[in-house]
Design a protein around this motif. Structure first.
Motif, mmCIF file in Angstrom:
data_model
loop_
_atom_site.group_PDB
_atom_site.id
_atom_site.type_symbol
_atom_site.label_atom_id
_atom_site.label_comp_id
_atom_site.label_asym_id
_atom_site.label_seq_id
_atom_site.Cartn_x
_atom_site.Cartn_y
_atom_site.Cartn_z
ATOM 1 N N MET A 15 1.022 -1.092 0.071
ATOM 2 C CA MET A 15 -0.008 0.163 0.011
ATOM 3 C C MET A 15 0.853 1.408 0.088
ATOM 4 N N ILE A 16 2.037 1.394 0.716
ATOM 5 C CA ILE A 16 2.897 2.579 0.785
ATOM 6 C C ILE A 16 3.567 2.520 -0.729
ATOM 7 N N ALA A 17 3.863 1.540 -1.429
ATOM 8 C CA ALA A 17 4.267 1.619 -2.447
ATOM 9 C C ALA A 17 3.432 2.394 -3.707
ATOM 10 N N MET A 18 2.038 2.089 -3.390
ATOM 11 C CA MET A 18 0.930 2.615 -4.224
ATOM 12 C C MET A 18 0.743 4.037 -3.950
ATOM 13 N N ARG A 19 0.712 4.352 -2.285
ATOM 14 C CA ARG A 19 -0.039 5.528 -2.084
ATOM 15 C C ARG A 19 1.403 6.669 -1.789
ATOM 16 N N GLY A 20 2.391 6.091 -1.589
ATOM 17 C CA GLY A 20 3.450 7.105 -1.232
ATOM 18 C C GLY A 20 3.559 7.071 0.197
ATOM 19 N N PRO A 21 4.347 8.071 0.810
ATOM 20 C CA PRO A 21 4.932 7.823 2.357
ATOM 21 C C PRO A 21 3.167 7.888 3.179
ATOM 22 N N SER A 22 3.504 7.166 4.216
ATOM 23 C CA SER A 22 2.271 7.009 4.883
ATOM 24 C C SER A 22 2.638 6.554 6.270
ATOM 25 N N PRO A 29 1.029 4.732 9.811
ATOM 26 C CA PRO A 29 -0.031 3.492 10.072
ATOM 27 C C PRO A 29 -1.453 3.719 9.848
ATOM 28 N N TYR A 30 -1.594 4.995 10.536
ATOM 29 C CA TYR A 30 -3.021 5.332 10.223
ATOM 30 C C TYR A 30 -3.601 5.693 8.986
ATOM 31 N N ASP A 31 -2.778 6.252 8.079
ATOM 32 C CA ASP A 31 -3.214 6.481 6.779
ATOM 33 C C ASP A 31 -3.350 4.990 6.148
ATOM 34 N N LEU A 32 -2.521 3.948 6.513
ATOM 35 C CA LEU A 32 -2.775 2.789 5.997
ATOM 36 C C LEU A 32 -4.000 2.269 6.158
ATOM 37 N N LYS A 33 -4.524 2.419 7.566
ATOM 38 C CA LYS A 33 -5.856 1.882 7.959
ATOM 39 C C LYS A 33 -6.686 2.262 7.384
ATOM 40 N N ARG A 34 -6.746 3.656 6.995
ATOM 41 C CA ARG A 34 -7.871 4.451 6.216
ATOM 42 C C ARG A 34 -8.008 3.832 4.809
ATOM 43 N N ALA A 35 -6.679 3.729 4.113
ATOM 44 C CA ALA A 35 -6.757 3.383 2.791
ATOM 45 C C ALA A 35 -6.918 1.884 2.276
ATOM 46 N N ILE A 36 -6.741 1.009 3.605
ATOM 47 C CA ILE A 36 -7.038 -0.464 3.380
ATOM 48 C C ILE A 36 -8.473 -0.642 3.616
ATOM 49 N N SER A 37 -8.993 -0.042 4.579
ATOM 50 C CA SER A 37 -10.372 -0.046 4.736
ATOM 51 C C SER A 37 -11.393 0.504 3.713
ATOM 52 N N ARG A 38 -10.925 1.397 2.625
ATOM 53 C CA ARG A 38 -11.541 1.879 1.552
ATOM 54 C C ARG A 38 -11.155 1.027 0.357
ATOM 55 N N SER A 39 -10.364 -0.065 0.397
ATOM 56 C CA SER A 39 -9.899 -1.057 -0.697
ATOM 57 C C SER A 39 -9.609 -2.408 -0.608
ATOM 58 N N VAL A 40 -8.511 -2.713 -0.378
ATOM 59 C CA VAL A 40 -8.469 -4.012 0.012
ATOM 60 C C VAL A 40 -8.875 -4.743 1.108
ATOM 61 N N GLY A 41 -9.388 -4.197 2.210
ATOM 62 C CA GLY A 41 -10.051 -4.270 3.279
ATOM 63 C C GLY A 41 -11.582 -5.044 3.096
ATOM 64 N N TYR A 42 -12.049 -5.052 1.760
ATOM 65 C CA TYR A 42 -13.424 -5.609 1.367
ATOM 66 C C TYR A 42 -13.095 -6.997 1.307
ATOM 67 N N PHE A 43 -11.886 -7.308 0.816
ATOM 68 C CA PHE A 43 -11.623 -8.694 0.461
ATOM 69 C C PHE A 43 -10.670 -9.555 1.368
ATOM 70 N N TRP A 44 -9.690 -8.734 1.978
ATOM 71 C CA TRP A 44 -8.662 -9.127 3.018
ATOM 72 C C TRP A 44 -8.577 -8.385 4.200
ATOM 73 N N SER A 45 -9.076 -9.283 5.104
ATOM 74 C CA SER A 45 -9.281 -8.571 6.532
ATOM 75 C C SER A 45 -7.985 -9.198 7.240
ATOM 76 N N PHE A 46 -7.672 -8.117 7.993
ATOM 77 C CA PHE A 46 -6.566 -8.675 9.030
ATOM 78 C C PHE A 46 -6.704 -7.603 10.405
#
Length: 115
Positions: A1-8, A10-27
């Motif tokens: 996700m950092i490779a796609m979004r750039g500098p992030s 952990p909170y940025d990652l949480k928000r980005a994942i919840s709106r993208s891969v979080g729909y099919f890849w939970s952790f």
């Protein structure tokens, strides 16, 4: 996700994942705080900590991290996708239930009680 979004952070990652891969890849969300630190230790991420304010840690991908990511993406996938959800199979089979045996109630409650 950092490779796609750039500098992030952990909170940025949480928000980005919840709106993208979080729909099919939970952790667990705690993993979003622990994993960047582990990847930094492995040399795949760099970290910059803010000097003031909340002192957030901002992670960026390194050349080694980018190379490891590209190698992982190039690996063939040997596992096949399989989705098995008991609530969905009950809903699919619900037409076999009789109104007085509670089948339709049980199928709908299976969906409402899912985690």
């Amino acid at each position: 996700m950092i490779a796609m979004r750039g500098p992030s952070t952990p909170y940025d990652l949480k928000r980005a994942i919840s709106r993208s891969v979080g729909y099919f890849w939970s952790f667990p969300h705690a993993q979003l705080y622990a994993e960047p630190k582990r990847l930094q230790g492995a040399g795949f991420l760099d970290v910059h900590e803010e000097d003031t304010g909340r002192r957030r840690k901002i992670y960026t991908i390194t050349e080694a991290g980018d190379a490891a990511l590209r190698a992982w993406l190039a690996e063939p996938v040997k596992e096949h996708f399989e989705l098995r959800d008991i609530a969905e199979i009950k809903l699919f089979s619900n037409e076999l239930a009789e109104p007085d045996d509670g089948g339709s109630r049980n199928a709908s409650s299976a969906v409402s009680s899912r985690p």
